[in-house]
Write a protein that holds these residues in place. Sequence first.
Motif, mmCIF file in Angstrom:
data_model
loop_
_atom_site.group_PDB
_atom_site.id
_atom_site.type_symbol
_atom_site.label_atom_id
_atom_site.label_comp_id
_atom_site.label_asym_id
_atom_site.label_seq_id
_atom_site.Cartn_x
_atom_site.Cartn_y
_atom_site.Cartn_z
ATOM 1 N N THR A 69 0.910 -0.985 -0.078
ATOM 2 C CA THR A 69 0.074 0.300 0.134
ATOM 3 C C THR A 69 0.846 0.886 -0.163
ATOM 4 O OG1 THR A 69 -0.181 0.214 2.370
ATOM 5 C CG2 THR A 69 -1.727 -1.135 0.674
ATOM 6 N N GLY A 70 2.081 0.901 0.465
ATOM 7 C CA GLY A 70 2.833 2.150 0.288
ATOM 8 C C GLY A 70 2.540 2.755 1.863
ATOM 9 N N ASP A 71 2.058 2.657 2.200
ATOM 10 C CA ASP A 71 1.611 3.350 4.227
ATOM 11 C C ASP A 71 2.778 3.141 5.063
ATOM 12 O OD1 ASP A 71 -1.477 4.124 3.217
ATOM 13 O OD2 ASP A 71 -2.300 2.073 3.929
ATOM 14 N N VAL A 72 3.014 4.182 5.598
ATOM 15 C CA VAL A 72 4.004 4.765 6.763
ATOM 16 C C VAL A 72 3.086 3.883 8.071
ATOM 17 C CG1 VAL A 72 5.006 5.837 8.449
ATOM 18 C CG2 VAL A 72 4.318 6.498 5.204
ATOM 19 N N VAL A 73 3.985 2.259 8.509
ATOM 20 C CA VAL A 73 3.415 1.737 9.541
ATOM 21 C C VAL A 73 4.452 2.470 10.651
ATOM 22 C CG1 VAL A 73 3.808 -0.306 10.668
ATOM 23 C CG2 VAL A 73 3.231 -0.273 8.257
ATOM 24 N N ASN A 74 5.139 3.219 11.156
ATOM 25 C CA ASN A 74 5.603 3.322 11.897
ATOM 26 C C ASN A 74 6.777 4.349 11.490
ATOM 27 O OD1 ASN A 74 5.416 3.221 14.740
ATOM 28 N ND2 ASN A 74 5.399 1.051 14.278
ATOM 29 N N LYS A 75 7.567 5.274 11.824
ATOM 30 C CA LYS A 75 8.596 6.063 11.487
ATOM 31 C C LYS A 75 8.535 6.859 12.532
ATOM 32 C CE LYS A 75 9.073 11.256 9.878
ATOM 33 N NZ LYS A 75 8.259 12.299 9.121
ATOM 34 N N TRP A 76 10.221 6.850 12.674
ATOM 35 C CA TRP A 76 11.493 7.558 13.864
ATOM 36 C C TRP A 76 12.646 8.729 13.575
ATOM 37 C CZ3 TRP A 76 10.465 2.830 13.056
ATOM 38 C CH2 TRP A 76 10.274 1.548 13.730
ATOM 39 N N ALA A 77 12.265 9.677 13.342
ATOM 40 C CA ALA A 77 12.783 10.649 13.752
ATOM 41 C C ALA A 77 14.365 10.472 15.006
ATOM 42 C CB ALA A 77 12.608 11.717 13.571
ATOM 43 N N SER A 78 14.682 12.218 14.830
ATOM 44 C CA SER A 78 16.156 12.091 15.708
ATOM 45 C C SER A 78 15.647 12.555 17.423
ATOM 46 C CB SER A 78 17.537 13.322 15.920
ATOM 47 O OG SER A 78 18.217 12.463 14.261
ATOM 48 N N SER A 79 14.417 12.901 16.843
ATOM 49 C CA SER A 79 13.934 13.444 18.422
ATOM 50 C C SER A 79 13.618 11.975 18.729
ATOM 51 C CB SER A 79 12.590 14.540 17.989
ATOM 52 O OG SER A 79 11.937 13.762 17.226
ATOM 53 N N ASP A 80 13.146 11.035 18.661
ATOM 54 C CA ASP A 80 12.810 9.893 19.576
ATOM 55 C C ASP A 80 14.183 8.845 19.679
ATOM 56 O OD1 ASP A 80 10.195 9.952 18.492
ATOM 57 O OD2 ASP A 80 10.591 10.001 16.452
ATOM 58 N N PHE A 81 15.135 9.716 19.690
ATOM 59 C CA PHE A 81 16.507 8.781 20.168
ATOM 60 C C PHE A 81 17.037 9.631 20.794
ATOM 61 C CE2 PHE A 81 15.781 6.842 15.765
ATOM 62 C CZ PHE A 81 15.391 5.544 16.125
ATOM 63 N N LYS A 82 16.310 9.942 21.857
ATOM 64 C CA LYS A 82 16.867 11.426 22.697
ATOM 65 C C LYS A 82 17.226 12.107 22.205
ATOM 66 C CE LYS A 82 16.959 8.043 26.419
ATOM 67 N NZ LYS A 82 17.605 7.469 27.845
ATOM 68 N N GLY A 83 17.158 12.774 21.381
ATOM 69 C CA GLY A 83 17.850 13.807 20.763
ATOM 70 C C GLY A 83 19.636 13.917 20.280
ATOM 71 N N LEU A 84 19.224 12.332 19.654
ATOM 72 C CA LEU A 84 20.556 12.533 19.536
ATOM 73 C C LEU A 84 21.196 12.301 18.287
ATOM 74 C CD1 LEU A 84 21.475 9.399 21.400
ATOM 75 C CD2 LEU A 84 22.801 10.982 21.957
ATOM 76 N N GLU A 85 22.490 12.585 17.809
ATOM 77 C CA GLU A 85 22.297 12.972 16.015
ATOM 78 C C GLU A 85 22.660 11.433 15.932
ATOM 79 O OE1 GLU A 85 26.091 15.204 12.743
ATOM 80 O OE2 GLU A 85 25.975 14.622 14.996
ATOM 81 N N THR A 86 21.958 10.964 14.623
ATOM 82 C CA THR A 86 21.569 9.532 14.676
ATOM 83 C C THR A 86 22.342 9.425 13.067
ATOM 84 O OG1 THR A 86 19.358 9.579 14.529
ATOM 85 C CG2 THR A 86 20.556 8.532 16.522
#
Length: 447
Positions: free
Chosen positions: A267-284
Amino acid sequence: MSEQPNAPNTGGDEPADYINLNEVDQEIVLNQDLPAPEDNEFEEEEEEEGEEGEEDDDESNKGGETSQPLEMAPENEQADIEIEMSNNSIGYFDKHTDSIFSISHHPRVPLVVTGGGDNKAHLWTSHSVPPKFATTIDHTESVIAAEFSKPLGKYLVTSDMNGLVKVSKSSKDGSKWKFLEEIQQVEEVVWLKTHPTVESMFAFGANDGSVWCYNIEDNNELTVLFSGFIHQQDCSGGDFLNVQEDGSAYLVTAAMDGTVVVWNCYTGDVVNKWASSDFKGLETPWVSLKTYSNNMCCLGANNGCLAVVNCTSGHVLHLTPCVIELKPEEDELGASIESIAWSPESHSIPLLCIGLVRGDVIVYDTASMRIRTEFQLPDSVTKILFRGTDIYISSIDGKVYKYDSRRFQEPSFTCVGHNMGVLDFCFAGEDKIITAGDEGVSLIYKC
């Protein structure tokens, strides 16, 4: 193309030698002038290797190296210089004229594909010494990925640094390959994966952050299942999750901008998404990832950040800001996590192993995510793979190390023979591995 040497017929009740080179379909070969390997050349080299091999067997089984000193007499010096030359391989393929970046083995028959900096993907056999050259797929730039479909190996997908993706289809148990179609959607392909259980599905990520997933239809046409544009920097890695009970298929991708996305492939739907803010603001800046079972994924960044996420619930299960402590004079990229491997689900001890640019190898007990053991190789780690209770680790030092993952003491076997780094490797059957060398040679080892 010059006439290929004959191979025994695979028909009837006689034992098959796998491939009849007189039947190789050349429809996918654009360069008809490509020279074929000469029988007598291989025979002479095989003879020489055979004479030395008898003496090497005992040492090879112990993980030792066989050495032959080479004396050189420089013009301006009287003293001899001794160079250590070691090789415990049982065969080789040397038809690439530049570095070999990728290697993949067919899931059912003894066939290998190697992709190189000479803009070619070569197909050749893995069960015969010397290997039999099958055919070539020509590209416009360095071939950075080449994978057979799974579980049957009906298709071969290759991609290059110009963004060109080519799909070919096999017949006669892989002895013939017919070109189907090519795709040119992006400026540069960074990674490519075929699905582990859906024969017709593959995906790739690009340097513009885009993600593409395709299906090969029964009529041999390619259909775009979805294209995603959430990542804003290089999409540096991707891996499929196993098919779920509901018949869906899921793809996990990561990028240098710190984003991670789980996509529904149909379907192309996004099931889950994370950004740097979800990793305690670390640069990732993620550069590697590896999925496990149907809901886990481990991520490694170029600054040493390590994370494990649950792709179904969206929870971050583990986060380490930097897996090693760098000295002030060391480059931050020394902590870059270049390879990740999970132990098989049948393994008696659930393990997670990572390899770094600095050469560090760190093994975690996944039940607690505590470090079980760690050690350092002489140079950068390029790839890690489990096979049963053994684990294989390739390095820029030109070697592949085999360890018993239950003990991790000294290597039980060390593959030697390359004079430059091992950039990739794959398994061939139950007792062989084949390498992709930076010097343009693939070596076959029994270990």
